[in-house]
Scaffold this motif. Structure first.
Motif, PDB file in Angstrom:
ATOM      1  N   ALA A  88      25.932   7.305  51.593  1.00 23.42           N
ATOM      2  CA  ALA A  88      25.439   8.676  51.411  1.00 23.42           C
ATOM      3  C   ALA A  88      24.564   9.108  52.577  1.00 23.42           C
ATOM      4  CB  ALA A  88      24.658   8.769  50.104  1.00 23.42           C
ATOM      5  N   LEU A  92      25.052  12.477  54.869  1.00 21.55           N
ATOM      6  CA  LEU A  92      23.997  13.485  54.983  1.00 21.55           C
ATOM      7  C   LEU A  92      23.558  13.646  56.438  1.00 21.55           C
ATOM      8  CD1 LEU A  92      21.838  12.621  51.839  1.00 21.55           C
ATOM      9  CD2 LEU A  92      23.436  14.513  52.116  1.00 21.55           C
ATOM     10  N   ALA A 211      28.064  17.599  50.632  1.00 27.80           N
ATOM     11  CA  ALA A 211      28.375  17.406  49.210  1.00 27.80           C
ATOM     12  C   ALA A 211      28.809  15.974  48.926  1.00 27.80           C
ATOM     13  CB  ALA A 211      29.467  18.394  48.792  1.00 27.80           C
ATOM     14  N   LEU A 214      25.661  13.854  48.715  1.00 30.68           N
ATOM     15  CA  LEU A 214      24.952  14.032  47.439  1.00 30.68           C
ATOM     16  C   LEU A 214      25.707  13.368  46.292  1.00 30.68           C
ATOM     17  CD1 LEU A 214      23.706  17.745  47.616  1.00 30.68           C
ATOM     18  CD2 LEU A 214      22.457  15.638  48.158  1.00 30.68           C
ATOM     19  N   LEU A 217      25.146   9.679  46.384  1.00 34.73           N
ATOM     20  CA  LEU A 217      23.818   9.363  45.845  1.00 34.73           C
ATOM     21  C   LEU A 217      23.826   9.432  44.316  1.00 34.73           C
ATOM     22  CD1 LEU A 217      21.228  11.137  48.189  1.00 34.73           C
ATOM     23  CD2 LEU A 217      21.665   8.684  47.947  1.00 34.73           C
ATOM     24  N   GLY A 218      24.525  10.440  43.777  1.00 29.93           N
ATOM     25  CA  GLY A 218      24.620  10.535  42.317  1.00 29.93           C
ATOM     26  C   GLY A 218      25.330   9.332  41.721  1.00 29.93           C
ATOM     27  N   LEU A 231      15.870   9.806  47.613  1.00 28.84           N
ATOM     28  CA  LEU A 231      15.649  11.151  47.098  1.00 28.84           C
ATOM     29  C   LEU A 231      14.910  11.996  48.120  1.00 28.84           C
ATOM     30  CD1 LEU A 231      14.657  10.489  43.369  1.00 28.84           C
ATOM     31  CD2 LEU A 231      16.771  11.514  44.231  1.00 28.84           C
ATOM     32  N   ALA A 234      17.326  12.864  50.873  1.00 25.76           N
ATOM     33  CA  ALA A 234      18.239  13.933  50.469  1.00 25.76           C
ATOM     34  C   ALA A 234      17.552  15.291  50.539  1.00 25.76           C
ATOM     35  CB  ALA A 234      18.756  13.674  49.061  1.00 25.76           C
ATOM     36  N   THR A 238      18.654  18.324  52.970  1.00 25.32           N
ATOM     37  CA  THR A 238      18.973  19.643  52.421  1.00 25.32           C
ATOM     38  C   THR A 238      18.253  20.742  53.183  1.00 25.32           C
ATOM     39  OG1 THR A 238      19.313  18.701  50.213  1.00 25.32           O
ATOM     40  CG2 THR A 238      18.915  21.071  50.352  1.00 25.32           C
TER      41      THR A 238
END
Length: 301
Positions: A88, A92, A211, A214, A217-218, A231, A234, A238
């Motif tokens: 992730a 990102l 996306a 994210l 990460l989810g 977190l 992220a 963002t």
């Protein structure tokens, strides 16, 4: 039993069932965005360098070198294990860097003009400068794309904490990623660029990468394998993506199609831009004297 120097969180159990399928889908989408980026970059640099075998080879060479460089560099870190959160972070970071690159688009015509002025009649110097310019803008995002593949292949291994089943995992990773790249090339070339243009396609690809990051990460959070610092990472990513994308100059058709790579065109525009004298780059001054009646991105040009 743990391997010395490797924490259990760094090397999660091999993905199974729905988690493995979900990650494979994310990796296929990663391939989709990679080829969407490449198609957009080829069209962008063909516009400012000229559509030639040399401009295409400069872009493709840097792209492939970046993929190899990223894979080689990440291999040094994979001894400590891989994780969904690590994948992730790569996605990102790719989105952040690609959003930053948007700010360079409007400067490319002037940079190419300056490169031509410095190179003079020396074609070798001009081509080397073009390769260098492509590398400055694309080597980091391409390296991040290259780093994603070995990480994904390790995550797709089954059994023994993600270490076994190497041949099957590599083949499976290559298959799903290739399916994504084929779809990305077709979608970018035949749909995205004719409808959204070069910059719109680049923006769509970076938002897809964001996306994917994210979503990975989810998936890591659902498996209780996401460190708390991710977190914060992220959140920072963002803010950076939104900030860079919102403040990037809008695509100026007159500026981007000035054709400053042509010596005759550059000389004519240089003379035309002298009167009245204005501030700003040559390309910008020349573009201000034109009124665009029609501009459209097609499948071929």
């Amino acid at each position: 039993v743990t391997t010395p120097g490797v924490t259990p969180a760094a090397t999660p159990a091999g993905l199974q069932g729905a988690a493995r399928f979900s990650f494979a889908l994310l990796f296929a989408l990663s391939g989709f965005s990679a080829l969407a980026f490449q198609i957009a970059w080829v069209r962008l640099f063909s516009l400012v360098f000229g559509s030639s075998v040399y401009s295409f080879s400069a872009i493709l060479g840097v792209y492939l070198f970046g993929l190899a460089l990223g894979s080689a560099l990440i291999a040094r870190a994979m001894g400590r294990g891989v994780s969904l959160a690590g994948f992730a972070r790569l996605q990102l970071a790719l989105a952040v860097v690609a959003a930053l690159v948007l700010h360079a688009f409007a400067r490319l015509p002037q940079w190419v003009y300056d490169l031509g002025e410095r190179s003079g009649p020396r074609w070798g110097s001009l081509f080397a400068g073009e390769v260098g310019l492509v590398a400055v803008l694309l080597i980091v995002p391409c390296a991040l794309l290259g780093a994603a593949f070995p990480v994904a292949a390790r995550l797709l291994q089954r059994g023994d904490g993600g270490r076994g089943d190497g041949g099957h995992a590599a083949g499976f990773a290559y298959a799903v990623n290739t399916a994504g790249t084929i779809a990305g090339a077709l979608a970018a070339g035949f749909f995205a660029i004719p409808r959204w243009g070069v910059q719109g396609t680049h923006l769509a690809a970076l938002l897809l990468s964001f996306a994917i990051g994210l979503a990975a990460l989810g998936l890591a959070r659902a498996r209780h394998s996401m460190p708390g610092r991710d977190l914060a990472w992220a959140a920072v990513a963002t803010v950076a993506v939104v900030g860079f994308a919102m403040t990037a100059p809008r695509w100026d058709p007159s500026l981007m199609s000035t054709g400053l790579y042509r010596p005759t065109q550059a000389a004519n525009l240089a003379r035309a831009a002298q009167a009245p004298r204005q501030e700003g780059s040559l390309g910008w001054r020349a573009s201000q004297q034109e009124r665009v009646l029609c501009y459209r991105e097609g499948v071929n040009g």
